[in-house]
Design an enzyme around this catalytic site. Structure first.
Site, PDB file in Angstrom:
ATOM      1  N   LEU A 118       0.865  -1.170   0.000  1.00 27.77           N
ATOM      2  CA  LEU A 118       0.000   0.000   0.000  1.00 27.77           C
ATOM      3  C   LEU A 118       0.901   1.220   0.000  1.00 27.77           C
ATOM      4  CD1 LEU A 118      -2.734  -0.828   2.711  1.00 27.77           C
ATOM      5  CD2 LEU A 118      -3.021  -0.838   0.220  1.00 27.77           C
ATOM      6  N   ASP A 119       0.449   2.298  -0.647  1.00 29.74           N
ATOM      7  CA  ASP A 119       1.217   3.539  -0.596  1.00 29.74           C
ATOM      8  C   ASP A 119       1.418   3.954   0.860  1.00 29.74           C
ATOM      9  OD1 ASP A 119       1.226   3.644  -3.337  1.00 29.74           O
ATOM     10  OD2 ASP A 119      -0.376   5.138  -3.487  1.00 29.74           O
ATOM     11  N   ARG A 120       2.495   4.660   1.106  1.00 31.17           N
ATOM     12  CA  ARG A 120       2.817   5.112   2.464  1.00 31.17           C
ATOM     13  C   ARG A 120       1.639   5.837   3.124  1.00 31.17           C
ATOM     14  NH1 ARG A 120       7.459   6.747   5.397  1.00 31.17           N
ATOM     15  NH2 ARG A 120       7.055   8.487   6.809  1.00 31.17           N
ATOM     16  N   ASP A 121       0.962   6.692   2.363  1.00 34.96           N
ATOM     17  CA  ASP A 121      -0.093   7.519   2.945  1.00 34.96           C
ATOM     18  C   ASP A 121      -1.483   6.891   2.841  1.00 34.96           C
ATOM     19  OD1 ASP A 121       1.666   9.530   3.755  1.00 34.96           O
ATOM     20  OD2 ASP A 121       1.663  10.428   1.753  1.00 34.96           O
ATOM     21  N   THR A 122      -1.562   5.656   2.346  1.00 32.79           N
ATOM     22  CA  THR A 122      -2.829   4.935   2.283  1.00 32.79           C
ATOM     23  C   THR A 122      -2.922   3.993   3.474  1.00 32.79           C
ATOM     24  OG1 THR A 122      -2.835   5.003  -0.141  1.00 32.79           O
ATOM     25  CG2 THR A 122      -4.260   3.381   0.906  1.00 32.79           C
TER      26      THR A 122
END
Length: 292
Positions: A118-122
């Site tokens: 998952l993306d860091r900010d997701t």
């Protein structure tokens, strides 16, 4: 003899190849070959390299990663990853989720294997396997697009959204300095990758909407770029034009959450695991009058 520098296209190809070797899918394929005895096992001597040694986690980190564990059936583990934590890699002297899986290492030194990113900010659901065969099984299912993910996001400009729809817009990767972006492009662009996302509006007001998205492909930042392509960037997504406030309510971070994942289980059948919304997304939804 001085080597000629890479062209921009050659450098992009090199970067993508290097990144692919660090992906969970690549590691799952290697794990499958190892499980079948097709790869010679590395011999670790009395003074192993740092990469072969378990990482030392603080007591606080162990407690933190164990608090993320929301599903564990003895074979597959499901974590509710918070935002601002990289799945793998990352920058600075901070551990990522993959590093923190050492908290679950067995006495033989083997730790669970992360199955996707998952993306860091997701925030949201992310899976790990406890054994190499299990990692290979689910990794092959991901490669065959037999794993289905469901996301929730908060967006602005709801008038531009139909109640449901399909976004079929190819993407290409673009690197600017140390940052990587995805861009919508023509299908005949030399770097074009097919990208398809279905969406359904769960709740809407005059100024915002809560949207369920299901990506058919898994391109970098796919949902973020596709929603921005419709003129409805995800709230808090500064990279792709998302608002930092909606209807007077502050948006504290990227409002994108991996809500559920459905996958074939190594022991048979299919599983569907969910991760509850974080308090920050729920608070924003309440402030905007959106109902998850």
């Amino acid at each position: 003899m001085t080597k000629k520098p890479f062209t921009e296209k050659q450098q992009d190809k090199f970067n993508r190849k290097k990144a692919s070797r660090q992906s969970p899918q690549h590691r799952a394929a290697v794990a499958e070959r190892e499980a079948k005895g097709l790869v010679r096992q590395k011999q670790i001597g009395s003074n192993p390299r740092a990469i072969d040694r378990p990482l030392k986690l603080s007591d606080e980190e162990v407690v933190w990663v164990k608090s993320m564990l929301i599903h564990d059936d003895g074979v597959i583990m499901g974590f509710n990853k918070p935002f601002n934590l990289s799945s793998q890699g990352g920058r600075g002297n901070f551990h990522n989720l993959d590093d923190m899986l050492w908290a679950f290492a067995k006495s033989n030194g083997n730790k669970p294997r992360l199955l996707h990113r998952l993306d860091r900010d997701t925030s949201g659901i992310i899976l790990a396997a406890k054994t190499k065969p299990a990692a290979a099984f689910v990794g092959n299912a991901i490669a065959a697009r037999d794993v289905h993910k469901t996301y929730l996001c908060v967006v602005g400009n709801p008038e531009r959204l139909a109640d449901e729809g399909v976004i079929d817009a190819p993407l290409r990767r673009e690197e600017i300095g140390r940052e990587a972006y995805s861009r919508v492009c023509a299908a005949d662009h030399p770097d074009a990758l097919t990208a398809k996302t279905t969406y359904r509006v769960v709740s809407r007001t005059d100024t915002s909407a809560l949207v369920q998205c299901e990506p058919f492909t898994g391109r970098m930042h796919q949902i973020r770029v596709h929603m921005a392509h419709l003129g409805c960037p995800i709230a808090g997504d500064v990279r792709y034009g998302g608002a930092l406030s909606l209807d007077g309510a502050r948006v504290p971070r990227l409002m994108l959450h991996a809500r559920a994942i459905e996958f074939p289980h190594p022991q048979g059948g299919r599983k569907r695991w969910e991760a509850p919304l974080g308090a920050d997304i729920q608070v924003l939804c309440d402030a905007l009058g959106l109902t998850p």
